[in-house]
Design an enzyme around this catalytic site. Structure first.
Site, short mmCIF file in Angstrom:
data_model
loop_
_atom_site.label_atom_id
_atom_site.label_comp_id
_atom_site.label_asym_id
_atom_site.label_seq_id
_atom_site.Cartn_x
_atom_site.Cartn_y
_atom_site.Cartn_z
CB THR A 8 -0.92 0.02 1.24
OG1 THR A 8 -0.14 0.37 2.40
CG2 THR A 8 -1.58 -1.33 1.45
CB CYS A 9 0.21 4.86 -0.06
SG CYS A 9 -1.02 5.03 1.25
CD GLU B 47 -5.65 3.60 5.19
OE1 GLU B 47 -5.44 3.69 3.97
OE2 GLU B 47 -4.80 3.23 6.03
#
Length: 472
Positions: free
Chosen positions: A50-51, A115
């Site tokens: 992921t980022c 998140e």
């Protein structure tokens, strides 16, 4: 005995400048899984990227060897020295590894507490591994349980009740930087899922957005239709930047899409035309879309994903109690996983234990064969039966205790301690060594198995196993 290992790097251990070098695309993940699947040392594998993190989940027989191999491979591919990388990665095993993934899927390990995009990212990582055929009993159980845990956390707590995406926090940062966004000219570079979330966040503040994308032009038009925006291309980026106030970029490009030189020309033209408006660039892509040197261009303010931390800190207020409840849910689910791991390992461990004991008896008898000249065949047979009886009785209590632990949370701890004490994973004395001692000094009364059995008094096993299970 197979063990679960995670080797990963995240926003908690490394800045974006390092994370982007380890970030992998979907095709790269598939190639990595293909290579891991062909390794004789790796039994199962999955990759989550992921980022804010890149993590490799593997099931292996030798976690120490696997950790070294993975670290070396990642260091080579990212061109980071292994010694430097070793200080940035984390390598939890077994229940600690499971706990880590449960927290990731629940949004507890994210830069933005709660998140929700990460749940989908974990699901896609699992689906990719399934497609590549690199999962097995342990990773199937692990990922399904992690996704269930994430769902429980979001259903049973309010941890995701506020703005809980990187995109929404980026929009908050834009508003804090330039003020009211309603009359600002806003541009989104990219047309993926993050771009959609960004557009949604802008729309709530009355912003009509310009979508810029080359690779996904059809999706960009679809987003523009939904949110009342316009569409542009990367080819026309300098012209579009000439009138922009805020730019949020989130493409999947492996290289920057905006360089300092071209941005400098844009800002020079703006200044020459009397346009002194500042330009705010927010780069939430990993690898980064905007060359860090753009921050040096006069009139430009550049933020990357790590700069969102200050905004995140303000958004965390009031969610501490929800996080505590979420952590309790994670621990409940970890207890289930620990019980399952213990149950899966108990029968093979009992078989290995009795096989090891039988091998020792056979080795001792063979090494002493020439020392019993006056013994008849019947005498030797009786001695062997007696030796096997002693071993069986010695192992009876540990076997019973191990079977009784099947439904307890510390089952895996019992198994791990027993395998370590009896050297069932190749770490103890070899059977041949036991035979050599018997040959040199007569029949030993303290073989490795016997000594370990005396050390493994049930109460001690329970105490040690409890500690190991708690920290495993």
């Amino acid at each position: 005995m197979n063990e679960l290992l995670v080797l990963g790097i995240s926003h908690k251990t490394a800045p974006v400048a390092v994370r982007e070098r380890l970030s992998v695309t979907d095709p790269q993940i598939e190639r990595m899984l293909g290579a891991l699947g062909e390794s004789e040392h790796v039994h199962e594998a999955a990759v989550l990227s992921t980022c804010n993190r890149t993590e490799v989940y593997v099931v292996v027989g030798d976690p120490v060897q696997a950790e070294g191999d993975l670290l070396s491979e990642i260091a080579t591919s990212s061109r980071i020295r292994p010694t430097e990388l070793a200080n940035l990665v984390y390598t939890p095993r077994n229940c600690d590894a499971a706990r880590h993934l449960y927290r990731v899927a629940s949004g507890l390990d994210s830069m933005i507490l709660g998140e929700y995009e990460v749940q989908g990212q974990v699901k896609r990582a699992y689906e990719t591994a399934l497609k590549m055929g690199t999962t097995g009993p342990m990773l199937n159980r692990l990922f399904k349980a992690a996704l269930r845990t994430g769902k429980r956390v979001r259903t049973e707590t309010g941890i995701s009740s506020r703005r809980t995406s990187v995109a929404s926090v980026a929009v908050d940062l834009a508003a804090q930087t330039v003020g009211d966004l309603a009359d600002r000219r806003v541009m989104i570079i990219g047309a993926g899922e993050t771009a959609e979330l960004t557009a949604q966040a802008f729309a709530t503040q009355g912003v009509r957005t310009l979508f810029v994308s080359n690779r996904h032009a059809d999706r960009a038009r679809s987003l523009a239709d939904r949110f009342g925006g316009r569409v542009g291309t990367l080819t026309d980026l300098p012209e579009q930047l000439a009138s922009a106030d805020v730019v949020i970029s989130s493409t999947g490009s492996p290289h920057p899409v905006l360089g300092a030189e071209e941005l400098g020309l844009v800002m020079q033209e703006r200044a020459e035309s009397g346009d002194e408006r500042p330009l705010v660039l927010i780069d939430i892509a990993v690898p980064r879309d905007i060359d860090p040197e753009c921050a040096r261009v006069p009139g430009v303010s550049l933020y990357d994903i790590d700069d969102l931390q200050a905004v995140v800190a303000r958004n965390l207020a009031g969610r501490g109690e929800e996080a505590e409840v979420a952590e309790e849910i994670v621990e409940e689910e970890i207890h289930r996983f620990a019980r399952w791991m213990g149950q899966m390992e108990i029968t093979p461990t009992i078989v290995d234990l009795r096989t090891r004991a039988s091998e020792i008896v056979e080795a001792v008898m063979a090494e002493n064969d020439g020392r019993w000249e006056s013994a008849s065949a019947a005498d030797v047979e009786r001695m062997e039966r007696a030796a096997r009886t002693v071993v069986q009785r010695l192992l009876h209590e540990p076997t019973v205790r191990l079977k009784d632990a099947r439904d307890r949370d510390d089952a895996h701890g019992h198994v791990e301690v027993l395998r370590e004490l009896f050297g069932l994973d190749g770490e103890g004395d070899h059977v041949h060594g036991a035979g050599e001692r018997a040959h040199g000094h007569g029949v030993e009364t303290h073989t490795p198995a016997a000594a370990a059995a005396h050390a493994a008094i049930p109460d001690n096993v329970r105490a040690i196993a409890g500690r190991r299970a708690h920290g495993s």
